[in-house]
Write a protein that holds these residues in place. Structure first.
Motif: not given
Length: 319
Positions: A164-166, A175-176, A285-286, A309-311
């Motif tokens: 992430a980068d605000p 985010q994943l 994340g993507i 990614l969820s794994r």
């Protein structure tokens, strides 16, 4: 004859003709019979005759010479039919290409990913995708977080897998999962005898090896220590995870790295120590352009990446 060809082609391009019109003219040129051509294009003879008359009016030339016994192409008609057949073939090829892309038979997908992700789970996802859709061309940019956002913004990749980068609010980030940091040190290092987690600030008395400030790995370490009023000054700053691992193995320092990065190293010769709660977690994340449609192939690849990614193990999995 060249003059007729050029003029006929210009009229063919500028006239408001449909593929139905072109098919009707071609059918009549091949059958030389209004009755047979009408059957081929599913029109009545009178409707076909009116269609041909309209086409001739639009292009400004007679295409057929009609007699009581036969229908023959004029010189302009021969030129017109040649171009009409070419346009019909191009249209069919275009429709087939679109169909192939929609059904994932052709096309391409380009992805940017952090080096630790590009060298860990992404190749397996690419392999699974290619096995199902071998004609779709895949491209991968392994790059740091900042350049990954730029590649998305410039439309050079379909999406990016990064932290992430605000500061990138013009892009859509989701985010994943999270990637927790661990401390690695060489065998025989004094910290290796500890039992239980250790606070990162308590390790700063030892030389550290890290990535440059542009890397998300370094940014999360800097932020964690800065919040505690501490400044992080590693003895080595290198661009590649493999180099960090080699330097640590040779006893030149210790390093705090995300688990996905550590998984790429020869970890058997390294000691891994968890950081004390709350530790450091790097969101993964993507990133995509806002309101930008994706191809079917990109959507399919994204779905596989999300599942993979969820794994990945979450920080809570290690409590």
């Amino acid at each position: 004859m060249k003059t007729h060809s050029s003029a006929a082609y210009t009229h063919l391009v500028e006239a408001n003709l449909s593929t139905k019109d072109l098919k009707a003219v071609v059918a009549l040129s091949q059958t030389k019979s209004f009755g047979q051509a009408a059957l081929l294009v599913h029109l009545s003879q009178s409707a076909l005759s009116a269609l041909i008359a309209r086409v001739e009016a639009q292009i400004g030339a007679r295409l057929f010479e009609r007699t009581t016994r036969a229908v023959e192409l004029t010189d302009a008609g021969n030129v017109f039919v040649a171009h009409a057949q070419e346009l019909l073939r191009d249209t069919q090829r275009a429709l087939q290409a679109i169909s192939d892309t929609v059904h994932l038979k052709t096309g391409s997908v380009t992805v940017a990913a952090l080096p630790s992700l590009a060298a860990s789970f992404v190749p397996k996802v690419f392999a699974d995708f290619s096995q199902c859709h071998p004609e779709v061309r895949l491209s991968l940019h392994d790059t740091l977080s900042g350049p990954a956002f730029d590649l998305v913004r410039d439309g050079k990749v379909d999406f990016a897998l990064t932290a992430a980068d605000p500061k990138q609010e013009d892009l859509a980030y989701e985010q994943l999962t999270e990637d927790r940091f661990l401390l690695i040190c060489p065998e025989g290092h004094p910290l290796g005898n500890r039992r239980g987690p250790i606070a990162l600030e308590d390790t700063l008395g030892y030389p550290h090896i890290s990535m440059p400030g542009s890397a998300s790995v370094r940014q999360y370490i800097n932020a964690d220590l800065l919040a505690k009023g501490l400044h992080f000054t590693p003895v080595f700053e290198v661009d590649h995870i493999a180099t960090i691992g080699a330097l640590v193995r040779e006893g030149l320092g210790i390093s705090a790295l995300p688990e996905t990065a550590i998984s790429l190293l020869q970890a058997d010769s390294l000691t891994k120590i968890p950081l004390s709660t709350p530790g450091i977690q790097r969101p993964l994340g993507i990133v995509k352009r806002r309101h930008s449609p994706q191809s079917s192939a990109a959507k399919e690849l994204e779905m596989l990446i999300r599942a993979s990614l969820s794994r990945l193990p979450l920080p809570s999995d290690h409590k």
